[in-house]
Design an enzyme around this catalytic site. Structure first.
Site, PDB file in Angstrom:
ATOM      1  N   ARG A  88      59.933  71.356  63.591  1.00  0.00           N
ATOM      2  CA  ARG A  88      59.177  70.128  63.199  1.00  0.00           C
ATOM      3  C   ARG A  88      59.655  68.989  64.211  1.00  0.00           C
ATOM      4  O   ARG A  88      60.712  69.145  64.827  1.00  0.00           O
ATOM      5  CB  ARG A  88      59.269  69.927  61.909  1.00  0.00           C
ATOM      6  CG  ARG A  88      60.809  69.471  61.586  1.00  0.00           C
ATOM      7  CD  ARG A  88      60.802  68.871  60.215  1.00  0.00           C
ATOM      8  NE  ARG A  88      62.020  68.610  59.793  1.00  0.00           N
ATOM      9  CZ  ARG A  88      63.108  67.856  60.341  1.00  0.00           C
ATOM     10  NH1 ARG A  88      62.801  67.168  61.131  1.00  0.00           N
ATOM     11  NH2 ARG A  88      64.405  67.635  59.783  1.00  0.00           N
ATOM     12  N   ASP A  91      64.205  64.124  63.345  1.00  0.00           N
ATOM     13  CA  ASP A  91      65.448  64.351  63.500  1.00  0.00           C
ATOM     14  C   ASP A  91      66.169  65.240  62.294  1.00  0.00           C
ATOM     15  O   ASP A  91      65.332  66.215  61.911  1.00  0.00           O
ATOM     16  CB  ASP A  91      66.386  63.351  63.921  1.00  0.00           C
ATOM     17  CG  ASP A  91      67.771  63.385  64.644  1.00  0.00           C
ATOM     18  OD1 ASP A  91      68.729  63.960  63.658  1.00  0.00           O
ATOM     19  OD2 ASP A  91      67.894  62.921  65.761  1.00  0.00           O
ATOM     20  N   TYR A  94      67.753  65.844  54.553  1.00  0.00           N
ATOM     21  CA  TYR A  94      68.308  66.891  53.445  1.00  0.00           C
ATOM     22  C   TYR A  94      67.211  66.974  52.545  1.00  0.00           C
ATOM     23  O   TYR A  94      66.187  66.316  52.191  1.00  0.00           O
ATOM     24  CB  TYR A  94      69.540  65.898  52.927  1.00  0.00           C
ATOM     25  CG  TYR A  94      69.783  66.685  51.451  1.00  0.00           C
ATOM     26  CD1 TYR A  94      70.448  67.649  51.435  1.00  0.00           C
ATOM     27  CD2 TYR A  94      69.432  65.906  50.415  1.00  0.00           C
ATOM     28  CE1 TYR A  94      70.758  68.241  50.059  1.00  0.00           C
ATOM     29  CE2 TYR A  94      69.459  66.349  49.159  1.00  0.00           C
ATOM     30  CZ  TYR A  94      70.408  67.615  48.771  1.00  0.00           C
ATOM     31  OH  TYR A  94      70.695  68.075  47.586  1.00  0.00           O
ATOM     32  N   GLY A 173      55.864  68.708  56.490  1.00  0.00           N
ATOM     33  CA  GLY A 173      55.011  67.744  55.681  1.00  0.00           C
ATOM     34  C   GLY A 173      56.063  66.558  55.383  1.00  0.00           C
ATOM     35  O   GLY A 173      56.797  65.907  56.136  1.00  0.00           O
ATOM     36  N   CYS A 191      67.728  61.122  59.777  1.00  0.00           N
ATOM     37  CA  CYS A 191      66.571  60.981  60.521  1.00  0.00           C
ATOM     38  C   CYS A 191      67.198  60.315  61.934  1.00  0.00           C
ATOM     39  O   CYS A 191      66.471  59.731  62.922  1.00  0.00           O
ATOM     40  CB  CYS A 191      65.353  59.919  60.101  1.00  0.00           C
ATOM     41  SG  CYS A 191      64.641  60.628  58.663  1.00  0.00           S
TER      42      CYS A 191
END
Length: 241
Positions: A88, A91, A94, A173, A191
């Site tokens: 995806r 970065d 969790y 998503g 991120c």
């Protein structure tokens, strides 16, 4: 255009299993589209929406930096967590218990062919959902996802997003922190963004939140924003059972 979406709630499932399942669903849609083009057919494609809750796992997007994971292999094992480098965008993030993860596998040619619009509508779905609980979700410029108190020293992320698309078919998503243990975010630079906190609905509202109720609100707003004809509930199927 088929604007019906198959809704599958997978419950509590391993990340790799669900990643494989997403990939299968995406490939099925891509195969139909390829066949349509090759043979000048107009066979309709399906759309899917998966809800799932994962055991503790860290995932790193294709443009991510490994240094944003602050644990080594032994420390991951000690925390009962796994790690995957995946396909995806975005970065590191969790996933874990108490978090609502949503994976829309949509043929965007059934809706609109605009990835930017797709991401903005995903964000709007979450913004409208948490607004029903009195939380003011916002976008942060250049940072996909949903945040609280943007532009202040107290900015904190409540929902992460990262997607992949192939031939206008989406996968991956969003991950909305509902009753999640926020301590697991201390093991990463979420991120890849330093100096910004992560929060949850439970932390903000100081009480446990009914996750099934949150899911129903997500679907309501997703349906309106994406002009979905209907959600058709499907039982767990295929290899994912």
């Amino acid at each position: 255009m088929n604007r019906t979406i198959n809704l599958i709630d997978l419950g509590f499932k391993d990340y790799q299993e669900v990643w494989d399942f997403q990939s299968e669903l995406l490939q099925e849609i891509v195969n139909i589209k390829t066949e349509n083009r090759k043979n000048q057919l107009q066979k309709s494609t399906q759309n899917h929406f998966l809800f799932v809750e994962h055991p503790h796992v860290y995932t790193l997007g294709k443009s991510g930096d490994m240094s944003n994971l602050l644990l080594n292999e032994q420390q991951l094992a000690a925390k009962g967590a796994t790690f995957y480098k995946i396909n995806r965008g975005g970065d590191i993030t969790y996933h874990g218990p108490g978090q609502i993860v949503g994976y829309p596998i949509l043929d965007l040619e059934n809706f609109f062919t605009d990835i930017h619009k797709y991401l903005r509508l995903l964000e709007e779905t979450i913004i409208l959902t948490i607004a029903e609980y009195g939380l003011k979700g916002e976008r942060s410029s250049g940072e996909t996802g949903v945040w609280l108190d943007v532009g202040t020293p107290f900015a904190r992320k409540i929902c992460a997003m990262g997607i992949r698309s192939s031939r206008w078919v989406t996968m991956h998503g969003f991950a909305l922190n509902v009753n999640v243990d926020l301590g697991y975010f201390d093991n990463i630079i979420p991120c890849g963004i330093r100096g910004k906190a992560v929060t949850s609905m439970e932390a903000e509202l100081r009480k446990k939140i009914d996750q099934e109720q949150v899911k129903s609100k997500i679907l309501k707003h997703f349906k309106n924003l994406f002009e979905v004809e209907e959600f058709v509930a499907k039982k767990n199927s295929n290899k994912i059972v």
